[in-house]
Write a protein that holds these residues in place. Sequence first.
Motif, short mmCIF file in Angstrom:
data_model
loop_
_atom_site.label_atom_id
_atom_site.label_comp_id
_atom_site.label_asym_id
_atom_site.label_seq_id
_atom_site.Cartn_x
_atom_site.Cartn_y
_atom_site.Cartn_z
N PHE A 198 0.84 -1.33 -0.09
CA PHE A 198 -0.02 -0.02 0.07
C PHE A 198 1.00 1.15 -0.01
CE2 PHE A 198 -2.30 -3.47 2.10
CZ PHE A 198 -3.37 -3.37 1.65
N ILE A 199 0.71 2.19 -1.10
CA ILE A 199 1.36 3.11 -1.14
C ILE A 199 0.72 4.52 -1.05
CG2 ILE A 199 3.37 4.52 -2.49
CD1 ILE A 199 3.73 1.71 -4.09
N THR A 200 1.01 5.37 -0.20
CA THR A 200 0.40 6.65 0.04
C THR A 200 1.25 7.92 -0.46
OG1 THR A 200 -0.82 6.12 2.06
CG2 THR A 200 -0.59 8.24 1.39
N TYR A 201 0.79 8.70 -1.31
CA TYR A 201 1.35 9.84 -1.81
C TYR A 201 0.80 11.12 -1.46
CZ TYR A 201 3.20 6.27 -5.30
OH TYR A 201 3.73 5.01 -5.80
N PHE A 202 1.76 11.96 -1.18
CA PHE A 202 1.22 13.18 -0.35
C PHE A 202 1.82 14.36 -1.30
CE2 PHE A 202 2.52 16.49 2.93
CZ PHE A 202 1.60 17.07 2.90
N PHE A 203 0.69 15.36 -1.72
CA PHE A 203 0.98 16.29 -2.71
C PHE A 203 0.76 17.48 -1.77
CE2 PHE A 203 -0.16 13.14 -5.46
CZ PHE A 203 0.88 12.96 -6.30
N LEU A 247 -1.62 -3.39 -9.90
CA LEU A 247 -2.29 -2.18 -8.87
C LEU A 247 -3.80 -2.46 -9.25
CD1 LEU A 247 -1.57 1.55 -9.53
CD2 LEU A 247 -3.79 0.74 -8.65
N ARG A 248 -4.48 -2.78 -7.96
CA ARG A 248 -6.02 -3.08 -7.82
C ARG A 248 -7.05 -1.78 -7.90
NH1 ARG A 248 -6.12 -7.66 -10.78
NH2 ARG A 248 -5.10 -9.38 -9.77
N ALA A 249 -6.52 -0.92 -7.03
CA ALA A 249 -7.11 0.14 -6.59
C ALA A 249 -6.80 1.40 -6.09
CB ALA A 249 -8.50 -0.39 -5.32
N ALA A 250 -7.42 2.52 -6.00
CA ALA A 250 -6.85 3.79 -5.42
C ALA A 250 -8.06 4.47 -4.73
CB ALA A 250 -6.43 4.71 -6.49
N VAL A 251 -7.49 5.33 -3.67
CA VAL A 251 -8.42 5.98 -3.05
C VAL A 251 -7.80 7.28 -2.74
CG1 VAL A 251 -9.75 6.43 -0.77
CG2 VAL A 251 -9.21 4.22 -1.58
N THR A 252 -8.67 8.32 -3.28
CA THR A 252 -7.85 9.71 -3.38
C THR A 252 -8.62 10.76 -2.17
OG1 THR A 252 -9.45 10.74 -4.79
CG2 THR A 252 -7.58 9.36 -5.70
N VAL A 253 -8.12 11.77 -1.99
CA VAL A 253 -8.18 12.65 -1.23
C VAL A 253 -8.68 13.84 -1.81
CG1 VAL A 253 -7.80 14.00 1.03
CG2 VAL A 253 -7.00 11.61 0.60
N GLU A 290 -9.76 30.29 2.59
CA GLU A 290 -8.70 29.92 2.24
C GLU A 290 -7.89 29.52 3.49
OE1 GLU A 290 -7.04 33.06 -0.41
OE2 GLU A 290 -7.17 34.57 1.25
N HIS A 291 -6.57 28.96 3.18
CA HIS A 291 -5.81 28.72 4.68
C HIS A 291 -4.21 28.56 4.05
CE1 HIS A 291 -5.97 24.32 3.74
NE2 HIS A 291 -7.37 24.71 3.52
N GLU A 292 -3.35 28.51 5.08
CA GLU A 292 -1.95 28.29 5.04
C GLU A 292 -1.80 26.81 4.96
OE1 GLU A 292 1.78 30.65 6.50
OE2 GLU A 292 0.72 29.94 8.18
N ASN A 293 -0.87 26.41 3.93
CA ASN A 293 -0.55 24.74 3.78
C ASN A 293 -1.84 24.23 3.29
OD1 ASN A 293 2.01 25.20 5.22
ND2 ASN A 293 0.67 25.24 6.98
N ASP A 294 -1.38 23.02 2.48
CA ASP A 294 -2.56 22.25 1.61
C ASP A 294 -1.92 21.05 1.46
OD1 ASP A 294 -4.82 21.83 0.95
OD2 ASP A 294 -4.61 22.55 -1.11
N GLY A 295 -2.46 19.98 1.83
CA GLY A 295 -1.96 18.60 1.69
C GLY A 295 -3.09 17.58 1.25
N GLU A 296 -2.92 17.06 0.08
CA GLU A 296 -3.91 16.01 -0.23
C GLU A 296 -3.34 15.02 -1.15
OE1 GLU A 296 -8.09 17.71 -1.48
OE2 GLU A 296 -7.18 19.54 -0.65
N GLY A 297 -4.05 14.08 -1.24
CA GLY A 297 -3.21 12.87 -2.06
C GLY A 297 -3.98 11.49 -2.50
N THR A 298 -3.19 10.43 -2.43
CA THR A 298 -3.80 9.16 -2.76
C THR A 298 -3.37 7.87 -2.22
OG1 THR A 298 -4.61 7.67 -4.48
CG2 THR A 298 -2.67 8.75 -4.87
N THR A 299 -3.84 6.96 -1.95
CA THR A 299 -3.28 5.70 -1.48
C THR A 299 -3.64 4.60 -2.60
OG1 THR A 299 -3.42 6.09 0.92
CG2 THR A 299 -3.48 3.65 0.30
N LEU A 300 -2.70 3.70 -3.05
CA LEU A 300 -2.82 2.93 -4.04
C LEU A 300 -2.71 1.43 -3.31
CD1 LEU A 300 -0.57 4.32 -6.60
CD2 LEU A 300 -2.85 4.78 -6.25
#
Length: 352
Positions: A109-114, A151-157, A129-139
């Motif tokens: 399971f790999i999580t990517y954070f942008f 790769l079977r699935a992904a969940v995104t934020v 609006e706000h300071e800092n922003d973090g979203e991503g996905t887990t595969l």
Amino acid sequence: MLDRIRVVAAAAAAALLVITGTEAPAHAAPGRAAAPSRAELALRWAPIHYQDVDATGSHALGGRSDYLTRVDFDGDLIGRDNWDDAARAGADFTAAAYYSVAETSTHWFITYFFYHPRDWVDHPFFETEHENDGEGTTLAIEKDGSTYGVLRAAVTVAHTNFYSYTPSGSTWTGGRENVDGTLQFQSSPHDGFPHPVTAQEARGHGLKAYPQYKINGDGIVYYPATEGETPSSGNDRDVRYRLIDVFAPGGLWAQRANPSLFVHLGTFAGDDSGDCGAGTWDCTTDSANAPWGWDDGDDTVGRGEIATDPAKLSAEYFTVPGGLSRAYTYNPYAGAAAALREADRTLPRTVD
């Protein structure tokens, strides 16, 4: 020569899937003899990432507010100066993303954070609006005997909601949550591998599988690589981004109790200094999350478990033929699970 043929064949299959939607084994990786390191695994499956860019308004910084970068792009690990420092001459927008890997006997399971320094708005309505922003996905990647698995699935934020996807031909189907779409693949010109394709909206930076979000006008296409590049403009369609291990010594996870960076477990410290919230807008404080703070408020998965217990997330979100192991052979988040569960019960919900 055989390895090169496999790479070319996989890339062609990926292009066919993206262009026509026809099922092809694009999400199955070509094999090789040696087992990959976690860094190699993360690089292999890292998304080709479409970032929409808006250059209008003073808070856009000419489009730079939509560029991917590091949490310490300004040379420090202080969360409360990132909005202001994004506007400074010489701010480093070399492209980067963070990753973490958890492993069981059956899956990786790999999580990517942008990360972006600003979550911003550009129109004269009463929004936040706000300071800092973090979203991503887990595969979720099944160990099928090939080097990199399948790769079977992904969940995104996307803000405070999660969205689930499966590639064409995946054996996984919806579970407690419906599948929201098909995860597409595209061949990278930098390594020849087919990669999943994700996209983020401008300004608020919600993240979904492409093309549920896509570039609308100006935008940047980011490709995973071992070194990052700075976009030449807000309309650069070939920018490499490097991957940074969340668990690296002194890295993001090691800084989780640093009060200059995090106000509490999993939530970045951010204030309303500078022009954040100027005009008719509001600037909320402490409103962005690292992966162990991501939360969809109306599912059965606890705060942060998309990253800290991704096997649980997968078992809840999807129906997995044959099941999957929930016993981790590698998961550095696991030791903090109790604290994260307590945080889920006691901390306020953030707006990211």
